[in-house]
Design a protein around this motif. Structure first.
Motif, mmCIF file in Angstrom:
data_model
loop_
_atom_site.group_PDB
_atom_site.id
_atom_site.type_symbol
_atom_site.label_atom_id
_atom_site.label_comp_id
_atom_site.label_asym_id
_atom_site.label_seq_id
_atom_site.Cartn_x
_atom_site.Cartn_y
_atom_site.Cartn_z
ATOM 1 N N ARG A 65 55.986 36.505 19.867
ATOM 2 C CA ARG A 65 54.750 37.208 20.228
ATOM 3 C C ARG A 65 55.020 38.400 21.137
ATOM 4 N NH1 ARG A 65 51.383 32.957 23.024
ATOM 5 N NH2 ARG A 65 53.440 32.458 23.816
ATOM 6 N N GLY A 66 56.249 38.580 21.574
ATOM 7 C CA GLY A 66 56.610 39.701 22.427
ATOM 8 C C GLY A 66 56.901 39.277 23.849
ATOM 9 N N GLN A 67 56.868 40.251 24.738
ATOM 10 C CA GLN A 67 57.128 40.034 26.158
ATOM 11 C C GLN A 67 55.811 39.853 26.889
ATOM 12 O OE1 GLN A 67 60.141 39.953 28.255
ATOM 13 N NE2 GLN A 67 58.478 39.116 29.489
ATOM 14 N N LEU A 68 55.696 38.764 27.629
ATOM 15 C CA LEU A 68 54.510 38.518 28.432
ATOM 16 C C LEU A 68 54.579 39.354 29.704
ATOM 17 C CD1 LEU A 68 51.904 36.860 28.963
ATOM 18 C CD2 LEU A 68 53.367 35.161 30.095
ATOM 19 N N LEU A 69 53.457 39.985 30.034
ATOM 20 C CA LEU A 69 53.308 40.725 31.270
ATOM 21 C C LEU A 69 52.182 40.090 32.070
ATOM 22 C CD1 LEU A 69 53.365 44.349 29.848
ATOM 23 C CD2 LEU A 69 55.177 43.266 31.181
ATOM 24 N N VAL A 70 52.338 40.015 33.372
ATOM 25 C CA VAL A 70 51.291 39.456 34.226
ATOM 26 C C VAL A 70 51.044 40.387 35.409
ATOM 27 C CG1 VAL A 70 51.721 37.051 33.588
ATOM 28 C CG2 VAL A 70 52.915 38.042 35.532
ATOM 29 N N LYS A 71 49.832 40.274 35.931
ATOM 30 C CA LYS A 71 49.457 41.053 37.110
ATOM 31 C C LYS A 71 48.525 40.206 37.949
ATOM 32 C CE LYS A 71 47.658 45.515 38.515
ATOM 33 N NZ LYS A 71 48.598 46.601 38.604
ATOM 34 N N PRO A 72 48.933 39.873 39.179
ATOM 35 C CA PRO A 72 48.030 39.137 40.076
ATOM 36 C C PRO A 72 46.862 40.037 40.473
ATOM 37 C CG PRO A 72 50.264 39.272 40.992
ATOM 38 C CD PRO A 72 50.227 40.124 39.774
ATOM 39 N N LEU A 73 45.694 39.446 40.605
ATOM 40 C CA LEU A 73 44.488 40.191 40.970
ATOM 41 C C LEU A 73 43.751 39.479 42.087
ATOM 42 C CD1 LEU A 73 43.046 40.762 37.393
ATOM 43 C CD2 LEU A 73 44.388 42.381 38.725
ATOM 44 N N THR A 74 42.970 40.213 42.816
ATOM 45 C CA THR A 74 42.035 39.645 43.753
ATOM 46 C C THR A 74 40.671 39.716 43.081
ATOM 47 O OG1 THR A 74 43.339 40.424 45.596
ATOM 48 C CG2 THR A 74 41.067 39.792 46.055
ATOM 49 N N PRO A 75 40.093 38.577 42.708
ATOM 50 C CA PRO A 75 38.779 38.622 42.049
ATOM 51 C C PRO A 75 37.741 39.323 42.933
ATOM 52 C CG PRO A 75 39.705 36.404 41.954
ATOM 53 C CD PRO A 75 40.570 37.223 42.878
ATOM 54 N N LEU A 76 36.779 39.983 42.302
ATOM 55 C CA LEU A 76 35.733 40.687 43.045
ATOM 56 C C LEU A 76 34.997 39.769 43.985
ATOM 57 C CD1 LEU A 76 34.206 43.107 40.399
ATOM 58 C CD2 LEU A 76 35.752 43.649 42.266
ATOM 59 N N SER A 77 34.786 38.520 43.584
ATOM 60 C CA SER A 77 34.059 37.579 44.462
ATOM 61 C C SER A 77 34.799 37.368 45.765
ATOM 62 C CB SER A 77 33.832 36.253 43.742
ATOM 63 O OG SER A 77 35.073 35.698 43.361
ATOM 64 N N SER A 78 36.127 37.361 45.749
ATOM 65 C CA SER A 78 36.910 37.206 46.970
ATOM 66 C C SER A 78 36.830 38.457 47.833
ATOM 67 C CB SER A 78 38.377 36.928 46.640
ATOM 68 O OG SER A 78 38.511 35.722 45.962
ATOM 69 N N LEU A 79 36.809 39.624 47.185
ATOM 70 C CA LEU A 79 36.718 40.861 47.942
ATOM 71 C C LEU A 79 35.394 40.953 48.676
ATOM 72 C CD1 LEU A 79 38.172 43.393 45.342
ATOM 73 C CD2 LEU A 79 39.290 42.546 47.402
ATOM 74 N N HIS A 80 34.305 40.550 48.047
ATOM 75 C CA HIS A 80 32.969 40.651 48.637
ATOM 76 C C HIS A 80 32.738 39.598 49.708
ATOM 77 C CE1 HIS A 80 31.874 43.814 45.970
ATOM 78 N NE2 HIS A 80 32.068 43.077 44.896
ATOM 79 N N SER A 81 33.422 38.479 49.644
ATOM 80 C CA SER A 81 33.173 37.421 50.621
ATOM 81 C C SER A 81 33.761 37.749 51.993
ATOM 82 C CB SER A 81 33.729 36.084 50.107
ATOM 83 O OG SER A 81 35.140 36.155 50.012
ATOM 84 N N HIS A 82 34.608 38.772 52.082
ATOM 85 C CA HIS A 82 35.222 39.124 53.360
ATOM 86 C C HIS A 82 34.544 40.315 54.024
ATOM 87 C CE1 HIS A 82 38.398 36.267 52.717
ATOM 88 N NE2 HIS A 82 38.663 36.795 51.544
ATOM 89 N N THR A 83 33.415 40.748 53.486
ATOM 90 C CA THR A 83 32.755 41.919 54.077
ATOM 91 C C THR A 83 31.650 41.520 55.006
ATOM 92 O OG1 THR A 83 31.291 42.100 52.168
ATOM 93 C CG2 THR A 83 33.307 43.445 52.176
#
Length: 167
Positions: free
Chosen positions: A149-167
């Motif tokens: 199927r090819g080479q798997l690529l990944v990218k960690p993310l900060t979900p929007l809900s986590s970003l908004h909970s710290h404001t």
């Protein structure tokens, strides 16, 4: 990005563009049209749009489609973790090299974050060196061995809900 709009679609209103996008992506990944299966592609797109009504999007410039994005923003794994997956990120050749790939990728990641996913994944075939360079420049990392199927690529993310909970 003026005069651009990214909107969900289905296969039936725009089958020619949608199939042409897949055919060209196949060519980029495999070197030729050999093995491209139009019926299998139509079946895949039908399933995607039934399961994820916003999983197939077209990028429009004025009244002309110039790109396609296919994704599942919230795949649930067996361990309960949630990850977004990009199946296809495509621009017609005359629109490549203008920064739209980065913009389209960011649109995909925004949808994945908004769905609450903590990471994103996609694959590329090693023959497609342009896709490899593009993804690595955007901060994706290769994970695991290359398989059929090819080479798997990944990218960690900060979900929007986590970003908004710290404001």
């Amino acid at each position: 990005m003026t005069n651009l709009i990214l909107k969900p679609t289905r296969i039936d209103p725009y089958p020619e563009f949608t199939l042409a996008s897949h055919r060209d992506a196949w060519r980029l990944n495999h070197g030729s049209d050999a093995g491209f299966d139009e019926q299998q592609t139509l079946a895949w797109l039908g399933a995607l749009t039934r399961q994820r009504p916003h999983g197939l999007l077209h990028l429009w410039h004025h009244q002309c489609p110039i790109g396609q994005l296919e994704l599942d923003p919230a795949m649930i794994h067996r361990d309960g973790s949630q990850e977004g997956y990009i199946y296809l990120l495509y621009l017609v050749p005359e629109w490549r090299g203008r920064g739209l790939g980065r913009w389209l990728l960011e649109q995909a990641l925004q949808r994945i974050r908004a769905a609450g996913s903590s990471s994103a994944a996609m694959r590329y075939l090693p023959r497609n060196r342009g896709a490899e360079r593009f993804c690595l420049r955007q901060g994706w990392r290769q994970e695991g061995p290359v398989d059929e199927r090819g080479q798997l690529l990944v990218k960690p993310l900060t979900p929007l809900s986590s970003l908004h909970s710290h404001t």
